[in-house]
Design an enzyme around this catalytic site. Sequence first.
Site, PDB file in Angstrom:
ATOM      1  N   GLY A  44      35.462  38.038  43.738  1.00  0.00           N
ATOM      2  CA  GLY A  44      34.376  37.667  44.622  1.00  0.00           C
ATOM      3  C   GLY A  44      34.707  36.647  45.685  1.00  0.00           C
ATOM      4  O   GLY A  44      33.831  36.240  46.454  1.00  0.00           O
ATOM      5  N   SER A  73      40.151  38.602  39.304  1.00  0.00           N
ATOM      6  CA  SER A  73      40.023  39.794  40.137  1.00  0.00           C
ATOM      7  C   SER A  73      39.758  41.027  39.272  1.00  0.00           C
ATOM      8  O   SER A  73      40.274  41.151  38.161  1.00  0.00           O
ATOM      9  CB  SER A  73      41.303  40.018  40.944  1.00  0.00           C
ATOM     10  N   SER A  74      38.979  41.943  39.817  1.00  0.00           N
ATOM     11  CA  SER A  74      38.673  43.179  39.079  1.00  0.00           C
ATOM     12  C   SER A  74      39.910  44.048  38.866  1.00  0.00           C
ATOM     13  O   SER A  74      39.891  44.976  38.060  1.00  0.00           O
ATOM     14  CB  SER A  74      37.593  43.971  39.825  1.00  0.00           C
ATOM     15  N   GLU A  75      40.995  43.757  39.588  1.00  0.00           N
ATOM     16  CA  GLU A  75      42.248  44.511  39.411  1.00  0.00           C
ATOM     17  C   GLU A  75      43.192  43.803  38.433  1.00  0.00           C
ATOM     18  O   GLU A  75      44.397  44.019  38.460  1.00  0.00           O
ATOM     19  CB  GLU A  75      42.953  44.691  40.755  1.00  0.00           C
ATOM     20  N   HIS A  96      45.064  45.688  51.779  1.00  0.00           N
ATOM     21  CA  HIS A  96      44.450  46.892  52.343  1.00  0.00           C
ATOM     22  C   HIS A  96      44.830  47.018  53.821  1.00  0.00           C
ATOM     23  O   HIS A  96      43.967  46.952  54.700  1.00  0.00           O
ATOM     24  CB  HIS A  96      42.930  46.825  52.194  1.00  0.00           C
TER      25      HIS A  96
END
Length: 220
Positions: A44, A73-75, A96
């Site tokens: 976030g 982190s979601s990763e 990215h």
Amino acid sequence: MSEQQVREELTKYARKAVAQGLVVGPGGNISARSAGTMLLSPSGFALEELEPEEWIAIDMETGETRAGSTRPSSEVLMHLFSYRANPDIQAIVHTHPAYTIALSLVYDSLPHLFPDQSALVGDIGFVPYVLPTTKLLADAVAAKVTEHTALILVNHGLVTTGKNLREAYYRTQVVEESAKVYMIAKAAGEPKILTAEQYKEIQSLESEAYRVQLLQQLKS
């Protein structure tokens, strides 16, 4: 390096990634090893907002976050599984980049185009689209990090690894530049790519091996 030094390095390269347009908003995540701990960006947060004390400490063996930490982190699984799969990896940069993502939408490979790419990155791997943040993606990336130092995640982004953050980040820059050059060249005609023999010649150059060695050395 001490854990505090690693935290400062992470902060520096996180801000570089944003400044150079490799991520936007809260996208992307970066991590590095520190002894038996993985330091990872929190969930976030935009990378340029992070301070050294805000990187999340995660036990490499158990996957548990240090007491008092915010959410990683979601990763997190992608990073954790990659470190476990390849003990030589000391840092991971997931970004990215626009040209890299664009290339992944229309091509299935990124050939060797110029010496920096061949010497510092080598063969670039592709990971077919998998839903982000899932164990499926973590498994898919971890399966290829022993063969490639750079992986293009189709419809998603780029993962690069290194023996330190500097090397991993430099590889991110080189892959994005390669994607940019290839897309521009393709728009004008058929690019002249390096042959397998030319690629091997570049990798065998003593000068290129020396440059790679310098990138892998930690700054004092």
